[in-house]
Design a protein around this motif. Sequence first.
Motif, PDB file in Angstrom:
ATOM      1  N   ILE A   1      -6.483 -10.716 -13.276  1.00 14.14           N
ATOM      2  CA  ILE A   1      -6.345  -9.979 -13.488  1.00 14.14           C
ATOM      3  C   ILE A   1      -4.951 -10.779 -12.140  1.00 14.14           C
ATOM      4  O   ILE A   1      -5.008 -11.039 -11.383  1.00 14.14           O
ATOM      5  CB  ILE A   1      -6.563  -8.633 -13.205  1.00 14.14           C
ATOM      6  CG1 ILE A   1      -7.571  -8.364 -13.549  1.00 14.14           C
ATOM      7  CG2 ILE A   1      -5.274  -7.822 -12.856  1.00 14.14           C
ATOM      8  CD1 ILE A   1      -8.427  -6.902 -12.963  1.00 14.14           C
ATOM      9  N   TRP A   2      -3.626 -10.641 -12.596  1.00 12.40           N
ATOM     10  CA  TRP A   2      -2.646 -10.666 -11.060  1.00 12.40           C
ATOM     11  C   TRP A   2      -2.691  -9.352 -10.562  1.00 12.40           C
ATOM     12  O   TRP A   2      -2.149  -7.860 -11.572  1.00 12.40           O
ATOM     13  CB  TRP A   2      -1.376 -11.247 -12.266  1.00 12.40           C
ATOM     14  CG  TRP A   2      -1.632 -12.254 -12.747  1.00 12.40           C
ATOM     15  CD1 TRP A   2      -0.677 -12.796 -13.974  1.00 12.40           C
ATOM     16  CD2 TRP A   2      -1.685 -13.457 -11.976  1.00 12.40           C
ATOM     17  NE1 TRP A   2      -1.254 -13.889 -13.813  1.00 12.40           N
ATOM     18  CE2 TRP A   2      -1.774 -14.592 -12.810  1.00 12.40           C
ATOM     19  CE3 TRP A   2      -1.757 -14.048 -10.824  1.00 12.40           C
ATOM     20  CZ2 TRP A   2      -1.863 -15.511 -12.685  1.00 12.40           C
ATOM     21  CZ3 TRP A   2      -2.419 -15.166 -10.362  1.00 12.40           C
ATOM     22  CH2 TRP A   2      -2.136 -16.245 -11.197  1.00 12.40           C
ATOM     23  N   SER A   3      -2.081  -8.509  -9.536  1.00  9.61           N
ATOM     24  CA  SER A   3      -1.795  -7.808  -8.587  1.00  9.61           C
ATOM     25  C   SER A   3      -0.667  -8.327  -8.011  1.00  9.61           C
ATOM     26  O   SER A   3      -0.692  -9.063  -7.687  1.00  9.61           O
ATOM     27  CB  SER A   3      -2.828  -7.319  -7.883  1.00  9.61           C
ATOM     28  OG  SER A   3      -2.275  -6.306  -6.971  1.00  9.61           O
ATOM     29  N   VAL A   4       0.461  -7.631  -8.737  1.00  9.02           N
ATOM     30  CA  VAL A   4       1.435  -8.160  -7.732  1.00  9.02           C
ATOM     31  C   VAL A   4       2.239  -6.446  -6.773  1.00  9.02           C
ATOM     32  O   VAL A   4       3.317  -7.312  -6.014  1.00  9.02           O
ATOM     33  CB  VAL A   4       3.224  -7.610  -8.539  1.00  9.02           C
ATOM     34  CG1 VAL A   4       3.355  -9.295  -9.806  1.00  9.02           C
ATOM     35  CG2 VAL A   4       2.901  -6.588  -9.435  1.00  9.02           C
ATOM     36  N   GLY A   5       0.907  -6.114  -6.483  1.00  8.23           N
ATOM     37  CA  GLY A   5       0.777  -4.820  -5.168  1.00  8.23           C
ATOM     38  C   GLY A   5       0.052  -4.210  -4.777  1.00  8.23           C
ATOM     39  O   GLY A   5      -0.907  -3.694  -5.512  1.00  8.23           O
ATOM     40  N   ASN A   6       0.293  -3.614  -3.631  1.00  6.30           N
ATOM     41  CA  ASN A   6      -0.397  -3.127  -2.863  1.00  6.30           C
ATOM     42  C   ASN A   6      -0.490  -2.078  -2.242  1.00  6.30           C
ATOM     43  O   ASN A   6       0.374  -1.802  -0.992  1.00  6.30           O
ATOM     44  CB  ASN A   6      -1.752  -3.833  -2.042  1.00  6.30           C
ATOM     45  CG  ASN A   6      -3.097  -2.746  -1.806  1.00  6.30           C
ATOM     46  OD1 ASN A   6      -3.330  -1.833  -2.028  1.00  6.30           O
ATOM     47  ND2 ASN A   6      -2.727  -2.448  -0.050  1.00  6.30           N
ATOM     48  N   GLU A   7      -0.218  -0.570  -2.479  1.00  7.45           N
ATOM     49  CA  GLU A   7      -0.427   0.454  -2.462  1.00  7.45           C
ATOM     50  C   GLU A   7       1.366   0.339  -1.916  1.00  7.45           C
ATOM     51  O   GLU A   7       1.642   0.883  -0.680  1.00  7.45           O
ATOM     52  CB  GLU A   7      -1.187   0.786  -1.194  1.00  7.45           C
ATOM     53  CG  GLU A   7      -2.630   1.150  -1.024  1.00  7.45           C
ATOM     54  CD  GLU A   7      -2.912   1.526   0.273  1.00  7.45           C
ATOM     55  OE1 GLU A   7      -3.198   1.183   1.492  1.00  7.45           O
ATOM     56  OE2 GLU A   7      -4.634   1.433  -0.349  1.00  7.45           O
ATOM     57  N   ILE A   8       2.165   0.342  -2.538  1.00  9.40           N
ATOM     58  CA  ILE A   8       3.276   0.387  -2.284  1.00  9.40           C
ATOM     59  C   ILE A   8       3.955   1.550  -1.733  1.00  9.40           C
ATOM     60  O   ILE A   8       3.823   2.523  -2.871  1.00  9.40           O
ATOM     61  CB  ILE A   8       3.622   0.079  -3.211  1.00  9.40           C
ATOM     62  CG1 ILE A   8       3.462  -1.896  -4.052  1.00  9.40           C
ATOM     63  CG2 ILE A   8       5.736  -1.070  -3.568  1.00  9.40           C
ATOM     64  CD1 ILE A   8       4.001  -2.706  -2.168  1.00  9.40           C
TER      65      ILE A   8
ATOM     66  N   VAL B   1      -0.759  -2.877 -10.530  1.00  9.59           N
ATOM     67  CA  VAL B   1       0.053  -2.793  -9.431  1.00  9.59           C
ATOM     68  C   VAL B   1      -1.627  -1.727  -8.626  1.00  9.59           C
ATOM     69  O   VAL B   1      -2.100  -0.913  -8.670  1.00  9.59           O
ATOM     70  CB  VAL B   1       0.926  -2.089  -8.463  1.00  9.59           C
ATOM     71  CG1 VAL B   1       0.791  -1.677  -7.406  1.00  9.59           C
ATOM     72  CG2 VAL B   1       2.595  -2.922  -9.504  1.00  9.59           C
ATOM     73  N   ALA B   2      -2.117  -2.133  -7.357  1.00  4.46           N
ATOM     74  CA  ALA B   2      -3.371  -1.177  -6.597  1.00  4.46           C
ATOM     75  C   ALA B   2      -2.649  -0.130  -6.132  1.00  4.46           C
ATOM     76  O   ALA B   2      -1.919  -0.824  -5.217  1.00  4.46           O
ATOM     77  CB  ALA B   2      -4.028  -2.106  -5.838  1.00  4.46           C
ATOM     78  N   MET B   3      -2.359   1.298  -7.124  1.00  3.44           N
ATOM     79  CA  MET B   3      -1.649   1.978  -6.339  1.00  3.44           C
ATOM     80  C   MET B   3      -3.181   2.714  -5.303  1.00  3.44           C
ATOM     81  O   MET B   3      -3.482   3.102  -5.287  1.00  3.44           O
ATOM     82  CB  MET B   3      -0.996   3.204  -7.306  1.00  3.44           C
ATOM     83  CG  MET B   3      -0.169   2.099  -8.132  1.00  3.44           C
ATOM     84  SD  MET B   3       0.260   2.932  -9.923  1.00  3.44           S
ATOM     85  CE  MET B   3      -1.511   2.446 -10.864  1.00  3.44           C
ATOM     86  N   ASN B   4      -1.297   3.668  -4.323  1.00  2.00           N
ATOM     87  CA  ASN B   4      -2.400   4.973  -3.657  1.00  2.00           C
ATOM     88  C   ASN B   4      -2.772   6.204  -5.818  1.00  2.00           C
ATOM     89  O   ASN B   4      -2.398   6.094  -6.327  1.00  2.00           O
ATOM     90  CB  ASN B   4      -1.395   5.821  -2.866  1.00  2.00           C
ATOM     91  CG  ASN B   4      -1.341   4.578  -1.588  1.00  2.00           C
ATOM     92  OD1 ASN B   4      -0.094   3.840  -1.516  1.00  2.00           O
ATOM     93  ND2 ASN B   4      -2.257   4.544  -0.739  1.00  2.00           N
ATOM     94  N   PRO B   5      -3.880   6.959  -4.318  1.00  2.00           N
ATOM     95  CA  PRO B   5      -4.376   7.884  -5.122  1.00  2.00           C
ATOM     96  C   PRO B   5      -2.948   8.840  -5.884  1.00  2.00           C
ATOM     97  O   PRO B   5      -2.243   8.918  -5.097  1.00  2.00           O
ATOM     98  CB  PRO B   5      -4.769   9.032  -4.343  1.00  2.00           C
ATOM     99  CG  PRO B   5      -5.640   7.983  -3.407  1.00  2.00           C
ATOM    100  CD  PRO B   5      -4.502   6.588  -3.193  1.00  2.00           C
ATOM    101  N   PRO B   6      -3.270   9.202  -7.173  1.00  2.00           N
ATOM    102  CA  PRO B   6      -2.497  10.168  -7.745  1.00  2.00           C
ATOM    103  C   PRO B   6      -1.823  11.301  -7.209  1.00  2.00           C
ATOM    104  O   PRO B   6      -0.228  11.541  -7.043  1.00  2.00           O
ATOM    105  CB  PRO B   6      -2.870  10.148  -9.080  1.00  2.00           C
ATOM    106  CG  PRO B   6      -3.823  10.126  -8.968  1.00  2.00           C
ATOM    107  CD  PRO B   6      -3.903   8.850  -8.120  1.00  2.00           C
TER     108      PRO B   6
END
Length: 836
Positions: free
Chosen positions: A431-438, A468-473
């Motif tokens: 997996i490529w992740s291009v961002g964290n909690e952006i 992208v590792a996202m914050n909770p929705p």
Amino acid sequence: MVIFTTSCLFYKAILSVKYFTLNKALLFSLLFSVFYSCNLSWSQSADDVRKISFDKNWQFFLGDSLSAVQSENWRILNLPHDWSIEGEFNKDNPAGLGGGYLPGGLGWYKKKFTVEDTSKMTFIQFDGVYMDSEVWVNGNYLGKRPNGYISFEYDLTPYLKIGRENELLVKVDNSKQPNSRWYSGSGIYRHVWLKKLDKLHVSNWGTFITTPNVSQDSAEVVIELRLENEYSRARDAVVNTSILHEGTVIRSSTTSIDINSNEKKILTQQLIIENPALWSVENPNLYVAKTDILLDGEIVDSYSTPFGIRTFKFDLDKGFILNEKQVKIKGVCLHHDLGPLGTAVNTRAIERQLQIMKEMGVNGIRTAHNPPAPELLDLCDQMGFIVMDESYDMWNNSKTEFDYASNWRKWHEKDLKDFILRDRNHPSIFIWSVGNEIQEQWEDEGVRTTKELKSIVSKLDTTRPVTVAMNPPVNMPEADITTQFDAAKVNKNPIAASGELDIIGYNYAHQTYEYHQKNFPKTAFIATETTSGLQTRGYYEFPSDTLKIWPVRWDIPFDGGNPDHTISAFDQVRVPWGSLHETSWKIIKENDFLSGMFIWTGFDYIGEPTPYTWPSRSSYFGIVDLAGFPKDVYYMYQSEWTQKDVLHILPHWNWNPDQTVDVWAYYNHADEVELFVNGKSQGTRKKEGDQLHVMWRIPFQPGILKAVSRKDGEVVLEKLIKTAGKPSTLKLTADREVINADGKDLSFVTVDIVDENGNFVPTANNQLEFSVEGEAKIVGVASGDPTNHESFKGNTHKALNGKCLVILQSNEVPGAIYLTVSGKGLENKNINITSK
């Protein structure tokens, strides 16, 4: 490069025969067919001819102006080097709690060297410099690279003095702080390489290997080569690529090419491997593609690329499928510091971390939140870990005052391309992740940026999903845990709703996991970050089944907790955005469509001491502490994630008379566990429903606590804990008693404080002294205490709850090593280690 001399002579002899009428490519195919049929071995160290280690004998000066470079107060050292870890913990250091209260600053490195070969091009390659590096050679400016985690290189050739002394100067500026939410380290903290290349060569990171068609019977291997001709004229060359497995050439492909002067050319070769040995987490089989470029029969360039053959997909119903088998990703997030060693890369230290994780049952690593050291990925390839390779912690919107956001617009495309090019051949990366909690994830700008980044990745690699590792929705209080969250609520996150992501990645938001298929029916799922449980190793509070949320809210300063900044090691304390360890795993475990999880975090790390601030200086999130000692919850995962027989009981058995104590047991492969105190049964417990541990609440009585696990009435395991007396002496245990005399290898020595009968004393916090004689030096000391302000580079350290760690590094001369550990009121102890 090691190569059969006779075969090289054979090449030259055949090619020099003027009347030989076969095409050179056909000839080489025939030759390599002969090699294959003879089952001859071929060296896999071909890259040694292209690059050599450039780590030794640098000069270093810590100063804030160019005039300081003229100073004579230079220090001689070897790279990799992190100067921040050598500094003092101070609450006024501008890095603050994110940087572990350690100093930054501005540093200079220089190295003198000579080059004799005028026929070669010379490059300098840096695996990573934190941060804002600038490089000069012989006073000529080569360039700047702001990103502290990216790898890069410069061409030195036009500026070199052949046969005379050259000087390389590197400026590293980590003075603008805070610039990170965790400890970054400072300096040339990864390896440096000097590369000598023919003018016709494979480009840097110039191979891309894919396996588009794989079965048990055969695998198609496609090798894309980027070639560069720096000669002043066109050249005719032969390119031969051999596939090696376990050191033996099994296939080869040979191509004749014409390449113009100053031309960059892409060449594609295809091979079929019969009965391929597939890469998996259990059997991480590796191949090597070795590419040789020949001019007039001479090998002028060799480039080796390790790779693996595997198939995988993220299935909407079955989660992650590897080689046609369902595999639950049992992962952890890891920051890049190596505890008391700081961020200075050491392959053995990284290997130790991964070995500890593997023993726990971990099969996945998330490189939170930046391009990792190449050595980490190499080890993941070799040891069998599923890697989420992550590039950024922020985009254009900053999280700290001086972070990468200020360089985003100018540098993000270049950095992302280099990141993908460097890492895309690693079979461990899925997996490529291009961002964290952006920050931009809540805005339309985030959708546009996601589309741009995905486009950059897809031009270089279409074989892996992008997330992208996202914050909770949405904000979801505890009362809503059983509520079914509808798509309208979840999709308030524009990036998630846009459909741009190949796989939905959420940090936390465990309440939404089981509803993922309803909310995102066309996109698979990975829990990019889970849990954030908090513990201090070896410290316990009762009652153990009381939930504590520290802090109450992320945006409210925390004024609770314990005066000494301890946190109970029972799985009972978590942050408000996270969950207990057992909570997240139960959800992931019970739902096939959830491909897996990456726990925050595998190891404690320097900085971010949530929920506390000063005097705490490192995190409490780890399943393993900063010294590498497992906390108790480690064994919960081991009982769930491995096939080992596990029986672990906690806490220790040193309490006040008649104090009520909760006793937990993690176990597997058994129906029940019976607990005894001084031979008297305290009852039998069985896990019911989805329980992951059992518990007894009993009065403390000094003596022996014993647990017995049974299956069908037969004993599986027994575990004893004895009440310890006063600290009396020490027990020293080395992870390896024989190490390599290469100036890099490490022996990690655990120091346990024991009583006169040899029982571990779990409440001992003695000050310990360390000395070493022989062919090694002490390079790190630690106890896992997040509040200890003693230097990791000293020769004294206070133990935490009975344990301390000493790290020895070999010299380059083989010989005996003698470590002595002492403490007031304790009998001195020695351990002997051999360096070979």
